[in-house]
Design a protein around this motif. Structure first.
Motif, PDB file in Angstrom:
ATOM      1  N   THR A 231      33.181  32.959  35.636  1.00 40.09           N
ATOM      2  CA  THR A 231      33.143  33.139  34.190  1.00 40.09           C
ATOM      3  C   THR A 231      33.194  34.618  33.811  1.00 40.09           C
ATOM      4  O   THR A 231      34.146  35.067  33.188  1.00 40.09           O
ATOM      5  CB  THR A 231      31.879  32.488  33.593  1.00 40.09           C
ATOM      6  N   VAL A 232      32.172  35.397  34.196  1.00 45.13           N
ATOM      7  CA  VAL A 232      32.127  36.810  33.811  1.00 45.13           C
ATOM      8  C   VAL A 232      33.339  37.559  34.346  1.00 45.13           C
ATOM      9  O   VAL A 232      34.073  38.233  33.601  1.00 45.13           O
ATOM     10  CB  VAL A 232      30.828  37.465  34.331  1.00 45.13           C
ATOM     11  N   VAL A 233      33.572  37.446  35.657  1.00 45.34           N
ATOM     12  CA  VAL A 233      34.680  38.188  36.273  1.00 45.34           C
ATOM     13  C   VAL A 233      36.030  37.585  35.881  1.00 45.34           C
ATOM     14  O   VAL A 233      36.947  38.289  35.460  1.00 45.34           O
ATOM     15  CB  VAL A 233      34.522  38.213  37.806  1.00 45.34           C
ATOM     16  N   SER A 234      36.149  36.254  36.007  1.00 43.06           N
ATOM     17  CA  SER A 234      37.460  35.619  35.837  1.00 43.06           C
ATOM     18  C   SER A 234      37.980  35.722  34.404  1.00 43.06           C
ATOM     19  O   SER A 234      39.141  36.085  34.185  1.00 43.06           O
ATOM     20  CB  SER A 234      37.398  34.154  36.262  1.00 43.06           C
ATOM     21  N   PHE A 235      37.136  35.417  33.416  1.00 42.34           N
ATOM     22  CA  PHE A 235      37.598  35.461  32.031  1.00 42.34           C
ATOM     23  C   PHE A 235      37.980  36.871  31.617  1.00 42.34           C
ATOM     24  O   PHE A 235      39.020  37.085  30.977  1.00 42.34           O
ATOM     25  CB  PHE A 235      36.528  34.909  31.087  1.00 42.34           C
TER      26      PHE A 235
END
Length: 313
Positions: A231-235
């Motif tokens: 979530t944090v990294v991918s988005f």
């Protein structure tokens, strides 16, 4: 190819790979640890959103709150969060719960086609031959991967079809809708506020305080993978990549997700490969090289046009 294009492609690919790992973790937590979808959505949005906001504050300071001074921009932020990030996650989880990750993934990756159709109908933007080819390859590859052990179309019920197509439409929203906001306020703060605000709203709507999960070390590891990496990294990586290379190219590269999901599923969950699945992987990997070639060709064409105009002048 310009450095900006390579970096943009790399960020979009990173986002897709971590989504695949996150999807594998979601499947593991739902099936093995009995984690319910609504609680996972609430926790994922709240924690990932807060961490992303803190990261944005470290980068830009108090300027990250400028968006709240402009009601119109704040309204766009809510649309991005509700109809993009939150709805995409929830609808995908629901589709998995109803019909399994295979059917859900096939329906989700209708998104690039929907996006190209929308741009054509809304702005009369015709896809390039390379983009059209990549869409076909991405859809073919995705179907091959998720159906390598057999995909019975008759098992798709109306609820699964509904949530799967909602997921695809939501991907189009968070790919296309926030571009102006990203240019004005930056990627990190927009993604962070969208997640955190929608996390608060999801708690108000679902009121899922109990996780119903079996808690052990693997559960915590799965949550770390879903919340931090997935979530944090991918988005943030994917949205920043889209800002650099454009919505259509970004949405096509996002279809690398099923490749990473298949590889992680094989390595971590014991899922197998068939020749059909391997063929699907090659189809999707080919889109990366086609996009790179197409972008380089467009850049060279634009440079030649500029030089010709200068010579004429």
């Amino acid at each position: 190819m310009e450095e900006k294009q390579w970096i943009g492609m790399g960020l979009a690919i990173m986002g897709a790979l971590f989504w695949g790992l996150s999807g594998t973790s979601v499947q593991f937590l739902e099936s093995a640890k009995h984690l319910n979808v609504e609680w996972l959505l609430e926790v994922r949005l709240l924690i990932a959103g807060l961490l992303t906001i803190l990261l944005a504050y470290m980068q830009d300071g108090i300027r990250i709150f400028d968006i709240f001074k402009y009601p119109k921009d704040f309204g766009k932020l809510l649309i991005f969060g509700l109809l993009g990030i939150a709805l995409a996650q929830y609808s995908y989880f629901k589709a998995i719960a109803i019909s399994g990750v295979g059917v859900a993934t096939v329906l989700q990756y209708v998104a690039p086609t929907l996006l190209i159709i929308y741009l054509f109908l809304r702005y009369f933007k015709k896809p390039t031959p390379a983009e059209f080819c990549c869409v076909l390859l991405a859809l073919t590859g995705t179907i091959c991967i998720v159906s390598q052990e057999g995909l019975d179309i008759s098992t798709i019920n109306r609820d699964a079809l509904f949530w799967g197509l909602i997921s695809a439409a939501s991907i189009c929203v968070y790919t296309l809708q926030p571009i102006e906001l990203l240019k004005k306020y930056g990627t990190t703060s927009i993604v962070g506020f969208a997640m955190f605000i929608c996390g608060i709203l999801s708690v108000a709507v679902f009121q899922q305080i109990e996780s119903e999960a079996i808690w052990d070390g693997m559960t915590w590891l799965g949550l770390f993978t879903i919340i931090i990496l997935g979530t944090v990294v991918s988005f943030n990586a994917y949205i920043e990549g889209v800002r650099r290379i454009g919505a259509v190219q970004g949405s096509i590269l996002s279809s690398l997700e099923p490749i990473s999901a298949a590889i992680f599923g094989w390595a971590l969950l014991g899922n197998g490969f068939t020749l059909v699945g391997i063929f699907g992987m090659f189809c999707i990997i080919a889109t990366v090289f086609i996009i790179a070639w197409d972008r380089q060709r467009q850049i060279k064409r634009d440079v030649l046009k500029k030089l010709n105009k200068e010579e004429i002048a």
